[in-house]
Scaffold this motif. Structure first.
Motif, PDB file in Angstrom:
ATOM      1  N   ARG A 209       0.843  -1.201   0.000  1.00 51.24           N
ATOM      2  CA  ARG A 209       0.000   0.000   0.000  1.00 51.24           C
ATOM      3  C   ARG A 209       0.875   1.246   0.000  1.00 51.24           C
ATOM      4  NH1 ARG A 209      -5.003  -1.806   2.138  1.00 51.24           N
ATOM      5  NH2 ARG A 209      -5.195  -4.014   1.562  1.00 51.24           N
ATOM      6  N   ASN A 210       1.631   1.406  -1.076  1.00 57.15           N
ATOM      7  CA  ASN A 210       2.535   2.546  -1.210  1.00 57.15           C
ATOM      8  C   ASN A 210       2.380   3.112  -2.614  1.00 57.15           C
ATOM      9  OD1 ASN A 210       5.262   3.770  -2.106  1.00 57.15           O
ATOM     10  ND2 ASN A 210       5.481   3.661   0.125  1.00 57.15           N
ATOM     11  N   ALA A 211       1.955   4.361  -2.703  1.00 61.55           N
ATOM     12  CA  ALA A 211       1.639   4.960  -4.005  1.00 61.55           C
ATOM     13  C   ALA A 211       2.858   5.024  -4.919  1.00 61.55           C
ATOM     14  CB  ALA A 211       1.038   6.349  -3.808  1.00 61.55           C
ATOM     15  N   ASP A 212       4.015   5.367  -4.382  1.00 65.39           N
ATOM     16  CA  ASP A 212       5.227   5.451  -5.208  1.00 65.39           C
ATOM     17  C   ASP A 212       5.588   4.091  -5.797  1.00 65.39           C
ATOM     18  OD1 ASP A 212       5.624   8.172  -4.863  1.00 65.39           O
ATOM     19  OD2 ASP A 212       6.833   7.917  -3.054  1.00 65.39           O
ATOM     20  N   THR A 213       5.530   3.070  -4.963  1.00 67.85           N
ATOM     21  CA  THR A 213       5.869   1.721  -5.415  1.00 67.85           C
ATOM     22  C   THR A 213       4.914   1.253  -6.506  1.00 67.85           C
ATOM     23  OG1 THR A 213       6.761   1.173  -3.230  1.00 67.85           O
ATOM     24  CG2 THR A 213       6.158  -0.667  -4.664  1.00 67.85           C
ATOM     25  N   VAL A 214       3.634   1.483  -6.293  1.00 71.08           N
ATOM     26  CA  VAL A 214       2.615   1.067  -7.267  1.00 71.08           C
ATOM     27  C   VAL A 214       2.802   1.814  -8.585  1.00 71.08           C
ATOM     28  CG1 VAL A 214       0.140   1.069  -7.764  1.00 71.08           C
ATOM     29  CG2 VAL A 214       0.960   0.384  -5.498  1.00 71.08           C
ATOM     30  N   ALA A 215       3.061   3.108  -8.508  1.00 68.80           N
ATOM     31  CA  ALA A 215       3.235   3.910  -9.721  1.00 68.80           C
ATOM     32  C   ALA A 215       4.444   3.432 -10.525  1.00 68.80           C
ATOM     33  CB  ALA A 215       3.387   5.385  -9.361  1.00 68.80           C
ATOM     34  N   LYS A 216       5.543   3.126  -9.849  1.00 74.34           N
ATOM     35  CA  LYS A 216       6.745   2.666 -10.545  1.00 74.34           C
ATOM     36  C   LYS A 216       6.502   1.333 -11.247  1.00 74.34           C
ATOM     37  CE  LYS A 216      10.020   5.032  -7.502  1.00 74.34           C
ATOM     38  NZ  LYS A 216      11.006   4.864  -6.401  1.00 74.34           N
ATOM     39  N   ARG A 217       5.776   0.451 -10.603  1.00 78.97           N
ATOM     40  CA  ARG A 217       5.495  -0.851 -11.213  1.00 78.97           C
ATOM     41  C   ARG A 217       4.588  -0.700 -12.433  1.00 78.97           C
ATOM     42  NH1 ARG A 217       4.405  -3.782  -5.486  1.00 78.97           N
ATOM     43  NH2 ARG A 217       6.578  -4.273  -4.947  1.00 78.97           N
ATOM     44  N   ALA A 218       3.530   0.084 -12.287  1.00 79.52           N
ATOM     45  CA  ALA A 218       2.594   0.252 -13.402  1.00 79.52           C
ATOM     46  C   ALA A 218       3.253   0.933 -14.592  1.00 79.52           C
ATOM     47  CB  ALA A 218       1.375   1.056 -12.945  1.00 79.52           C
ATOM     48  N   ALA A 219       4.200   1.822 -14.324  1.00 74.51           N
ATOM     49  CA  ALA A 219       4.871   2.565 -15.398  1.00 74.51           C
ATOM     50  C   ALA A 219       5.792   1.676 -16.227  1.00 74.51           C
ATOM     51  CB  ALA A 219       5.658   3.729 -14.814  1.00 74.51           C
ATOM     52  N   GLN A 220       6.016   0.442 -15.791  1.00 76.82           N
ATOM     53  CA  GLN A 220       6.840  -0.498 -16.543  1.00 76.82           C
ATOM     54  C   GLN A 220       6.050  -1.217 -17.642  1.00 76.82           C
ATOM     55  OE1 GLN A 220       8.515  -3.158 -13.622  1.00 76.82           O
ATOM     56  NE2 GLN A 220       9.547  -1.505 -12.513  1.00 76.82           N
ATOM     57  N   ASP A 231      -9.398  -0.507  -7.296  1.00 77.98           N
ATOM     58  CA  ASP A 231      -9.916   0.822  -6.976  1.00 77.98           C
ATOM     59  C   ASP A 231     -10.491   0.905  -5.571  1.00 77.98           C
ATOM     60  OD1 ASP A 231     -11.845  -0.898  -8.212  1.00 77.98           O
ATOM     61  OD2 ASP A 231     -13.262   0.771  -8.334  1.00 77.98           O
ATOM     62  N   ILE A 232     -10.172  -0.065  -4.712  1.00 75.77           N
ATOM     63  CA  ILE A 232     -10.660  -0.025  -3.328  1.00 75.77           C
ATOM     64  C   ILE A 232      -9.572   0.453  -2.365  1.00 75.77           C
ATOM     65  CG2 ILE A 232     -12.425  -1.782  -3.661  1.00 75.77           C
ATOM     66  CD1 ILE A 232     -10.468  -3.812  -2.415  1.00 75.77           C
ATOM     67  N   HIS A 233      -8.373   0.740  -2.894  1.00 73.90           N
ATOM     68  CA  HIS A 233      -7.269   1.178  -2.035  1.00 73.90           C
ATOM     69  C   HIS A 233      -6.937   2.643  -2.304  1.00 73.90           C
ATOM     70  CE1 HIS A 233      -6.898  -2.957  -0.985  1.00 73.90           C
ATOM     71  NE2 HIS A 233      -6.399  -3.339  -2.158  1.00 73.90           N
ATOM     72  N   ALA A 234      -6.908   3.441  -1.248  1.00 73.61           N
ATOM     73  CA  ALA A 234      -6.604   4.872  -1.396  1.00 73.61           C
ATOM     74  C   ALA A 234      -5.216   5.086  -1.980  1.00 73.61           C
ATOM     75  CB  ALA A 234      -6.731   5.572  -0.044  1.00 73.61           C
ATOM     76  N   THR A 235      -4.256   4.240  -1.609  1.00 76.65           N
ATOM     77  CA  THR A 235      -2.896   4.398  -2.119  1.00 76.65           C
ATOM     78  C   THR A 235      -2.832   4.154  -3.626  1.00 76.65           C
ATOM     79  OG1 THR A 235      -2.530   2.122  -1.341  1.00 76.65           O
ATOM     80  CG2 THR A 235      -1.659   3.918   0.022  1.00 76.65           C
ATOM     81  N   THR A 236      -3.680   3.282  -4.117  1.00 79.12           N
ATOM     82  CA  THR A 236      -3.731   3.053  -5.569  1.00 79.12           C
ATOM     83  C   THR A 236      -4.235   4.293  -6.280  1.00 79.12           C
ATOM     84  OG1 THR A 236      -4.068   0.674  -5.293  1.00 79.12           O
ATOM     85  CG2 THR A 236      -4.737   1.640  -7.397  1.00 79.12           C
ATOM     86  N   ILE A 237      -5.277   4.900  -5.742  1.00 78.31           N
ATOM     87  CA  ILE A 237      -5.830   6.106  -6.369  1.00 78.31           C
ATOM     88  C   ILE A 237      -4.796   7.227  -6.358  1.00 78.31           C
ATOM     89  CG2 ILE A 237      -7.772   7.702  -6.392  1.00 78.31           C
ATOM     90  CD1 ILE A 237      -8.368   4.598  -6.741  1.00 78.31           C
ATOM     91  N   GLU A 238      -4.026   7.331  -5.277  1.00 82.20           N
ATOM     92  CA  GLU A 238      -2.967   8.338  -5.212  1.00 82.20           C
ATOM     93  C   GLU A 238      -1.894   8.087  -6.268  1.00 82.20           C
ATOM     94  OE1 GLU A 238      -1.505   8.200  -1.241  1.00 82.20           O
ATOM     95  OE2 GLU A 238      -3.471   8.657  -0.342  1.00 82.20           O
ATOM     96  N   ALA A 239      -1.701   6.822  -6.638  1.00 80.43           N
ATOM     97  CA  ALA A 239      -0.672   6.480  -7.624  1.00 80.43           C
ATOM     98  C   ALA A 239      -1.104   6.775  -9.056  1.00 80.43           C
ATOM     99  CB  ALA A 239      -0.306   5.000  -7.496  1.00 80.43           C
ATOM    100  N   VAL A 240      -2.406   6.800  -9.309  1.00 74.44           N
ATOM    101  CA  VAL A 240      -2.893   6.887 -10.696  1.00 74.44           C
ATOM    102  C   VAL A 240      -2.402   8.143 -11.434  1.00 74.44           C
ATOM    103  CG1 VAL A 240      -4.970   7.085 -12.132  1.00 74.44           C
ATOM    104  CG2 VAL A 240      -4.843   5.349 -10.343  1.00 74.44           C
ATOM    105  N   PRO A 241      -2.446   9.360 -10.861  1.00 75.14           N
ATOM    106  CA  PRO A 241      -1.928  10.512 -11.599  1.00 75.14           C
ATOM    107  C   PRO A 241      -0.467  10.341 -12.007  1.00 75.14           C
ATOM    108  CG  PRO A 241      -3.227  11.254  -9.742  1.00 75.14           C
ATOM    109  CD  PRO A 241      -3.047   9.770  -9.574  1.00 75.14           C
ATOM    110  N   ARG A 242       0.332   9.721 -11.161  1.00 74.00           N
ATOM    111  CA  ARG A 242       1.744   9.490 -11.492  1.00 74.00           C
ATOM    112  C   ARG A 242       1.883   8.442 -12.595  1.00 74.00           C
ATOM    113  NH1 ARG A 242       3.907   9.004  -5.189  1.00 74.00           N
ATOM    114  NH2 ARG A 242       2.120  10.137  -4.330  1.00 74.00           N
ATOM    115  N   ILE A 243       1.036   7.421 -12.529  1.00 73.24           N
ATOM    116  CA  ILE A 243       1.047   6.400 -13.585  1.00 73.24           C
ATOM    117  C   ILE A 243       0.728   7.039 -14.930  1.00 73.24           C
ATOM    118  CG2 ILE A 243      -0.110   4.327 -14.441  1.00 73.24           C
ATOM    119  CD1 ILE A 243      -0.623   3.578 -11.477  1.00 73.24           C
TER     120      ILE A 243
END
Length: 273
Positions: A209-220, A231-243
């Motif tokens: 549950r870490n937005a930075d970690t999730v964003a880096k993975r999705a960006a690959q 879409d049930i995790h707040a940290t995921t939603i925080e990661a989406v703009p960075r993704i």
């Protein structure tokens, strides 16, 4: 004599309040007003037909999806962002972010979450109206491989029914919870007309549950990938703009699963384009 004069004056005064007599037919008509006809755009016509068809519908008005897009993912760098297990408390915020970015996604919904309350039902209608795709993720998120054929069918059928009632959509794709599938699930999904959609890239947002970690993975993500998010995790939603910002930098186009894959075969498993 004086009384007659007063009476005559009163009668003349009352006559002043009477309407003007009708003008004679020979009076020249005034200038003609010209009304220009505007042909409504196609989307308006669709909406007009839908409203007409739903005039006697007792529940909420069903959403109107935007016209299909023509996207050639053999030439463009396409990626399908997918969100599981909702709709939930964070889904509205996610829809706001996607709308601001003009990005489309695919939501694999749980029937019990759709039917939770009017807010979650509203999210599903909004998904349709904003051009996102909805997929079946079962009713209560069991491992389908542990159920009988009848149990799998009930999990899928209940979710098909509630999404149809809420949004007027018949889903064509499904995602087995936990990715657990087998011959029995394949047969039921084939009979139900549902293709099985797995994923290429798991962001493990449910675990980390870490937005930075999730964003880096999705960006690959690579062209043609299907990315798994929730879409049930707040940290995921925080990661989406960075993704979105990182994938924008790489020139990606955000598409739904059906836009990415085209025609799909019921029962068959897909992990990428």
């Amino acid at each position: 004599m004086r009384k007659r004069s007063v009476l005559l004056a009163l009668l003349l005064l009352a006559g002043c309040g009477m309407a003007e007599p009708t003008r004679p037919a020979t009076t020249a008509p005034g200038p003609k007003r010209v009304f220009r006809h505007r042909t409504p755009p196609a989307q308006d016509l669709i909406g007009m037909r839908l409203v007409s068809a739903q005039r006697d519908w007792p529940g909420p008005r069903l959403p109107v999806a935007p016209p299909p897009r023509t996207i050639d993912c053999s030439r463009l760098k396409c990626v399908a962002l997918t969100f599981d297990d909702g709709p939930g408390e964070e889904t509205g915020r996610l829809l706001d972010i996607l709308a601001a970015h003009h990005a489309r996604a695919t939501f694999f919904v749980l029937g019990r979450m759709v039917d939770q309350d009017e807010t979650t039902r509203g999210y599903v209608r909004r998904m349709v109206s904003e051009g996102h795709e909805i997929g079946n993720h079962s009713w209560s998120h069991p491992a389908l491989t542990g159920l009988s054929a009848g149990g799998v069918r009930e999990e899928l059928d209940r979710t098909q029914q509630v999404v149809m009632e809420v949004a007027g959509v018949r889903m064509r794709i499904m995602r087995p919870p936990y990715g657990a599938t087998g011959q029995g699930v394949e047969k039921v999904t084939r009979d139900a007309g549902l293709a099985q959609i797995l994923w290429t890239l798991d962001t493990f947002d449910w675990r980390d549950r870490n937005a930075d970690t999730v964003a880096k993975r999705a960006a690959q993500a690579k062209p043609g990938d299907i990315v798994l998010l929730h879409d049930i995790h707040a940290t995921t939603i925080e990661a989406v703009p960075r993704i979105l910002a990182e994938l924008d930098r790489k020139g990606y186009t955000y598409v739904t699963v059906s836009e990415l894959l085209g025609d799909v075969t019921p029962g068959k498993q897909y992990v990428k384009r």
